[in-house]
Structures are given as C-alpha cells and as structure tokens.
Design a protein around this motif. Sequence first.
Motif, PDB file in Angstrom:
ATOM      1  N   GLN A  47       0.837  -1.200   0.000  1.00 34.74           N
ATOM      2  CA  GLN A  47       0.000   0.000   0.000  1.00 34.74           C
ATOM      3  C   GLN A  47       0.871   1.250   0.000  1.00 34.74           C
ATOM      4  N   GLN A  48       0.546   2.187  -0.846  1.00 32.96           N
ATOM      5  CA  GLN A  48       1.223   3.470  -1.052  1.00 32.96           C
ATOM      6  C   GLN A  48       2.595   3.345  -1.719  1.00 32.96           C
ATOM      7  N   GLU A  49       2.974   2.161  -2.155  1.00 31.60           N
ATOM      8  CA  GLU A  49       4.237   1.989  -2.881  1.00 31.60           C
ATOM      9  C   GLU A  49       4.037   2.374  -4.342  1.00 31.60           C
ATOM     10  N   GLU A  50       5.007   3.078  -4.888  1.00 29.34           N
ATOM     11  CA  GLU A  50       4.951   3.521  -6.278  1.00 29.34           C
ATOM     12  C   GLU A  50       5.335   2.376  -7.208  1.00 29.34           C
ATOM     13  N   CYS A  64      -2.848  -6.296 -13.467  1.00 30.97           N
ATOM     14  CA  CYS A  64      -3.239  -6.296 -12.065  1.00 30.97           C
ATOM     15  C   CYS A  64      -4.040  -7.571 -11.810  1.00 30.97           C
ATOM     16  N   THR A  65      -3.569  -8.407 -10.888  1.00 27.51           N
ATOM     17  CA  THR A  65      -4.259  -9.673 -10.609  1.00 27.51           C
ATOM     18  C   THR A  65      -5.056  -9.625  -9.308  1.00 27.51           C
ATOM     19  N   SER A  66      -4.683  -8.757  -8.385  1.00 25.65           N
ATOM     20  CA  SER A  66      -5.470  -8.543  -7.166  1.00 25.65           C
ATOM     21  C   SER A  66      -5.061  -7.220  -6.544  1.00 25.65           C
ATOM     22  N   GLY A  67      -5.980  -6.632  -5.791  1.00 25.97           N
ATOM     23  CA  GLY A  67      -5.692  -5.366  -5.140  1.00 25.97           C
ATOM     24  C   GLY A  67      -6.241  -4.184  -5.917  1.00 25.97           C
ATOM     25  N   LEU A  68      -5.800  -3.006  -5.531  1.00 35.14           N
ATOM     26  CA  LEU A  68      -6.276  -1.762  -6.134  1.00 35.14           C
ATOM     27  C   LEU A  68      -5.117  -0.793  -6.255  1.00 35.14           C
ATOM     28  N   LEU A  69      -4.989  -0.188  -7.426  1.00 39.38           N
ATOM     29  CA  LEU A  69      -3.969   0.822  -7.691  1.00 39.38           C
ATOM     30  C   LEU A  69      -4.656   2.139  -8.012  1.00 39.38           C
ATOM     31  N   LYS A  70      -3.931   3.235  -7.842  1.00 37.73           N
ATOM     32  CA  LYS A  70      -4.404   4.560  -8.239  1.00 37.73           C
ATOM     33  C   LYS A  70      -3.467   5.074  -9.321  1.00 37.73           C
ATOM     34  N   TYR A  71      -4.057   5.449 -10.457  1.00 37.73           N
ATOM     35  CA  TYR A  71      -3.284   6.011 -11.560  1.00 37.73           C
ATOM     36  C   TYR A  71      -3.622   7.481 -11.689  1.00 37.73           C
ATOM     37  N   THR A  72      -2.605   8.312 -11.642  1.00 39.52           N
ATOM     38  CA  THR A  72      -2.780   9.754 -11.791  1.00 39.52           C
ATOM     39  C   THR A  72      -2.094  10.173 -13.078  1.00 39.52           C
ATOM     40  N   THR A  73      -2.865  10.717 -14.009  1.00 41.85           N
ATOM     41  CA  THR A  73      -2.264  11.175 -15.257  1.00 41.85           C
ATOM     42  C   THR A  73      -1.409  12.397 -14.981  1.00 41.85           C
ATOM     43  N   MET A 108       1.651   5.672 -10.966  1.00 41.46           N
ATOM     44  CA  MET A 108       0.860   4.546 -10.479  1.00 41.46           C
ATOM     45  C   MET A 108       1.340   4.182  -9.090  1.00 41.46           C
ATOM     46  N   GLU A 109       0.380   4.108  -8.166  1.00 36.23           N
ATOM     47  CA  GLU A 109       0.676   3.798  -6.772  1.00 36.23           C
ATOM     48  C   GLU A 109      -0.370   2.815  -6.264  1.00 36.23           C
ATOM     49  N   ALA A 110       0.053   1.911  -5.386  1.00 38.17           N
ATOM     50  CA  ALA A 110      -0.878   0.943  -4.809  1.00 38.17           C
ATOM     51  C   ALA A 110      -1.762   1.613  -3.761  1.00 38.17           C
ATOM     52  N   ALA A 111      -3.070   1.449  -3.898  1.00 35.65           N
ATOM     53  CA  ALA A 111      -4.011   1.940  -2.892  1.00 35.65           C
ATOM     54  C   ALA A 111      -4.176   0.880  -1.793  1.00 35.65           C
ATOM     55  N   THR A 112      -3.979  -0.383  -2.157  1.00 34.07           N
ATOM     56  CA  THR A 112      -3.983  -1.509  -1.218  1.00 34.07           C
ATOM     57  C   THR A 112      -2.805  -2.400  -1.609  1.00 34.07           C
ATOM     58  N   ALA A 113      -2.521  -3.392  -0.791  1.00 31.91           N
ATOM     59  CA  ALA A 113      -1.517  -4.380  -1.191  1.00 31.91           C
ATOM     60  C   ALA A 113      -2.006  -4.994  -2.502  1.00 31.91           C
ATOM     61  N   THR A 114      -1.131  -5.040  -3.487  1.00 38.90           N
ATOM     62  CA  THR A 114      -1.535  -5.414  -4.844  1.00 38.90           C
ATOM     63  C   THR A 114      -0.563  -6.426  -5.435  1.00 38.90           C
TER      64      THR A 114
END
Length: 131
Positions: A47-50, A64-73, A108-114
């Motif tokens: 989580q929160q790792e780039e 992405c196979t599991s978890g949630l990421l946040k992509y900021t353009t 791209m950063e992980a919002a959860t463990a991914t």
Amino acid sequence: SLRSELLYEMRIPHLLTHSLFSIWSDLDEKEVATICWEVVDNIFVSQQEELFAPRAEARGAYICTSGLLKYTTWPESDSGHEMVRDVRAGTWIAEAALWSHWPHQGHMEAATATQLLHIDAGILYEVLKKC
C-alpha cells in the motif's frame, strides 16, 4: 518441471485476457508456455508503494491480478490535466511498452496491497526472435 507447470497454471489465465496472447496460444501453446516461465514475473506492491512515475521508460506491461492501484495522469500528458483513476484486478497497464519505446504518462501507486504480473518487453523480444 513441477515449478514450470505451476507458473503456467497461475499466469496463463491472466495472459489470455489479451486477444493477442489468446490467439497466439491457439497457434503455439508451447511458445506461450515459454513466455509464462521466462517473460512473466509476479510483482507484489505494498500500500502506497509507487509502481512507476511519469516519464519513466516502461520496460514492459503489467496485469493487475489482485488489489487496487491509483493512476494519476501527468498534467503534461495528452489529456492536458490531472485525472485520478482506480485500476482494478484484470486491468492491463502500459501495454504499449510491449510494442514500442514507451514513457509512462502518469504515476501509479498501490491503494492496497496489490499483486501484478509483469511482462518484460526485452525478454519477450528475445523469445520472439527464437520463434
């Protein structure tokens, strides 16, 4: 080997979500199995790792196979403004890196463990040269 069979069984369902790899598997399943063993790696992001930053050269694609990421353009990208998007399981990321030199267009950063699969473009190219 048992390890190779396991890697294949874990990775192939995700790889086949892309139409090119699906068609390729129909034509040459052995070569796609080689890709699963030699080209694809499992990646775990906390989580929160780039995962990547804007302008960084993409060295391959991700699934992405599991978890949630946040992509900021990146504001200087084609869209002209910053946008934040959720990236969920099943999503292909930076696919263009498999076919061209591609700088990432955002952050791209992980919002959860991914968990992701990484398809290394350079190794894929070497495997394709042997075909």
